[in-house]
Design an enzyme around this catalytic site. Structure first.
Site, PDB file in Angstrom:
ATOM      1  N   ASP A 300     -51.954  31.776  20.015  1.00 52.11           N
ATOM      2  CA  ASP A 300     -52.167  31.378  21.411  1.00 52.11           C
ATOM      3  C   ASP A 300     -53.658  31.331  21.761  1.00 52.11           C
ATOM      4  OD1 ASP A 300     -51.453  30.680  23.960  1.00 52.11           O
ATOM      5  OD2 ASP A 300     -50.346  32.509  24.402  1.00 52.11           O
ATOM      6  N   ASP A 360     -47.368  27.300  31.165  1.00 52.53           N
ATOM      7  CA  ASP A 360     -46.298  28.297  31.206  1.00 52.53           C
ATOM      8  C   ASP A 360     -45.269  27.963  32.277  1.00 52.53           C
ATOM      9  OD1 ASP A 360     -47.996  29.511  29.432  1.00 52.53           O
ATOM     10  OD2 ASP A 360     -47.805  31.495  30.327  1.00 52.53           O
TER      11      ASP A 360
HETATM   12  C1  9PG Z   1     -49.137  35.850  26.942  1.00 47.86           C
HETATM   13  C2  9PG Z   1     -48.862  34.447  27.400  1.00 47.86           C
HETATM   14  C3  9PG Z   1     -47.575  33.867  26.822  1.00 47.86           C
HETATM   15  C4  9PG Z   1     -47.453  32.409  27.227  1.00 47.86           C
HETATM   16  C5  9PG Z   1     -48.688  31.655  26.792  1.00 47.86           C
HETATM   17  C6  9PG Z   1     -49.916  32.303  27.390  1.00 47.86           C
HETATM   18  O1  9PG Z   1     -54.521  30.358  32.264  1.00 47.86           O
HETATM   19  N1  9PG Z   1     -54.099  31.498  32.101  1.00 47.86           N
HETATM   20  O2  9PG Z   1     -54.560  32.469  32.733  1.00 47.86           O
HETATM   21  C7  9PG Z   1     -53.022  31.702  31.229  1.00 47.86           C
HETATM   22  C8  9PG Z   1     -52.616  32.984  30.947  1.00 47.86           C
HETATM   23  C9  9PG Z   1     -51.539  33.170  30.107  1.00 47.86           C
HETATM   24  C10 9PG Z   1     -50.912  32.065  29.551  1.00 47.86           C
HETATM   25  C11 9PG Z   1     -51.316  30.806  29.840  1.00 47.86           C
HETATM   26  C12 9PG Z   1     -52.395  30.599  30.681  1.00 47.86           C
HETATM   27  O3  9PG Z   1     -49.813  32.246  28.773  1.00 47.86           O
HETATM   28  O4  9PG Z   1     -48.635  30.315  27.158  1.00 47.86           O
HETATM   29  O5  9PG Z   1     -46.300  31.818  26.670  1.00 47.86           O
HETATM   30  O6  9PG Z   1     -47.592  33.949  25.425  1.00 47.86           O
HETATM   31  O7  9PG Z   1     -49.983  33.668  27.014  1.00 47.86           O
HETATM   32  O8  9PG Z   1     -50.302  36.350  27.535  1.00 47.86           O
END
Ligand code: 9PG
Length: 484
Positions: A300, A360
């Protein structure tokens, strides 16, 4: 030579379904077009057809930009996207401009569409004019020839801890869930964020006292494949990695660590994957996880390795990313499934089994405040995940297109039954099924619906931009997304 509304540039070569042109920059006239297909940079970045008359807005606040879309273009006052774009006319015809090389930007207005390879790089552009499905289909075939494919069998059905438990996971809770899932046909049990010591320190945290190998073994005993989340291209200042290897940080032109985003209560930073010590660290980290027994890896926040910055080796940023991803894929080995998330789309093709194609999801429909007032469409929401994933289903021949999990629970869920159904149907159309519902939350009829959904593999026929036939059942996402 003409192609619909445009004059083809000199040197254009006819290929299956369109033309190819080798150039740094390319401009195609497109008078009369009313719509633009904007393709955001990475998994979470917005992809959709927009009206060319819509105002162009920048995501606020600026700290949000690195993790929402390509920050290098955050303030361009023009509609644009990464790798590919298309103009659309009222009669349904489309003029597609897509790169067959990394580092491409595509921008458009009502006069035409333009492409440009970053840093004056030269590469091949694919151009096609015709119905949307045909032009995007032809482009996908060219991309497939260019980048190849990893894996390709049926995508595994994964239970993931994220959208049920978020960071509140522990060995104890997960083992309880594991027991509760007995009888449901999941292929993978994937532990998400929350198991590790720190972002950068990929060792079992306090909530996993028996260690990760013990958890993997318990999962494997049920017949499911153990899956694990990690974010190998970022680190937080509170990690040992950050303290021990400040020289591994990607830095800007004045030597400051590049901001990769703000999450987990503070800023986080990118690794310079071209640093000579990175190869050994990355290989060792991923092999350790494989040795624990995990053979489904969700990697990720991958875009961090492709952010603008000053690298140890002067490699173009998407190439630096792709080379690091290739190393990761090799370290994981062909026997394991690699799901890329927060990943630059084009630059990941051919190296990963699965790719998250939207932001997400969430057990609620919209993140309207962030979307409207901060101009940020990438906040977690079922609406956002469906909208962008739907606009990326043309990638399905190239990679397992993961639209994120679907919900079956009504408990701890604010979605209406129609909204839940839309998420479930989208997963069927995308061919990738995941769920995060805790078995203890499901009513008997919800558990039965989940089991039935996991068990089906419908024939999918596309009926236009937002319509499908799934085994004879017509599904149309227009109504639920209206106005989007
Ligand atoms: C775990 C998550 C999950 C999820 C992923 C990812 O922009 N943001 O602040 C942001 C935070 C988390 C995020 C996506 C964007 O989620 O897509 O499925 O694994 O990390 O932390």
């Amino acid at each position: 030579m003409r192609l619909g509304p445009t004059e083809l540039p000199a040197g254009a070569r006819a290929v299956a379904g369109g033309y190819e042109v080798r150039a740094t920059r390319i401009a195609l006239a497109g008078g009369g077009a009313t719509r633009f297909y904007r393709h955001g940079w990475q998994s979470w970045s917005e992809a959709r057809w927009l009206d060319l008359s819509e105002p162009v807005v920048s995501i606020e606040p600026p700290e949000r930009r690195p993790q929402a879309d390509d920050p290098a273009y955050a303030e361009v006052g023009r509609h644009g996207g990464s790798g590919v774009g298309a103009l659309g006319w009222q009669d349904g015809s489309v003029l597609l401009l897509g790169a067959l090389e990394l580092g491409a930007r595509v921008e458009a207005d009502d006069r035409g569409i333009e492409g440009c390879f970053e840093d004056e790089g030269v590469g091949v552009w694919f151009v096609a004019y015709g119905p949307e499905e045909e032009t995007f289909g032809a482009y996908a075939r060219r991309l497939g020839e260019r980048f190849g494919r990893r894996g390709g069998a049926q995508a595994p059905r994964a239970w993931s801890s994220w959208y049920g438990l978020y960071r509140s996971i522990s060995e104890h809770t997960l083992l309880e869930v594991l027991t509760g899932l007995h009888g449901l046909p999941f292929d993978v049990f994937q532990t998400d964020d929350g198991w590790q010591q720190a972002i950068g320190d990929w060792q079992a945290g306090d909530a996993f006292p028996s260690g990760m190998a013990a958890l993997a073994q318990r999962i494997a005993e049920t017949g499911m494949t153990p899956g694990l989340w990690l974010a190998p291209f970022i680190m937080r200042p509170d990690s040992r990695l950050y303290r021990d290897h400040p020289d591994w940080l990607l830095r800007d032109s004045v030597g400051e660590p590049v901001l990769a985003g703000v999450n987990w209560g503070g800023p986080f930073h990118a690794l310079d994957t071209t640093h000579p010590e990175m190869e050994a660290w990355l290989t060792e980290t991923l092999q350790r996880v494989r040795d624990w027994g995990f053979s489904f890896l969700k990697l990720d926040f991958l875009y961090a390795a492709a952010l603008p910055g000053v690298r140890h080796l002067p490699v173009p940023r998407e190439r630096a990313y792709r080379e690091a991803l290739a190393l990761a894929a090799e370290a994981i080995g062909e026997g394991a499934y690699l799901l890329a998330c927060g990943a630059p789309i084009l630059a990941s093709l051919g190296l990963v089994d699965g790719l998250r194609i939207g932001p997400d999801t969430a057990p609620y429909w919209d993140d309207e405040g962030r979307r409207r007032w901060l101009h940020d469409p990438t906040g977690p929401s079922a609406r956002g995940a469906i909208l962008t994933s739907l606009a990326r289903l043309w990638l399905r021949p190239l990679v397992d297109t993961d639209p994120d999990v679907a919900f079956f629970r009504s408990r701890y869920d604010l979605l209406t039954p129609d909204q839940r159904l839309a998420g479930q149907d989208l997963a069927l159309a995308a061919g990738v099924k995941g769920c995060s519902d805790l078995p203890s939350w499901l009513l008997p009829e919800e558990r039965e619906a989940l089991a039935g959904w996991l068990g089906q593999m419908p024939n999918v026929t596309r009926l236009g931009r937002r319509g499908f036939r799934l085994n004879g059942r017509r599904v149309d996402f227009s109504a639920i997304l209206d106005g989007a």
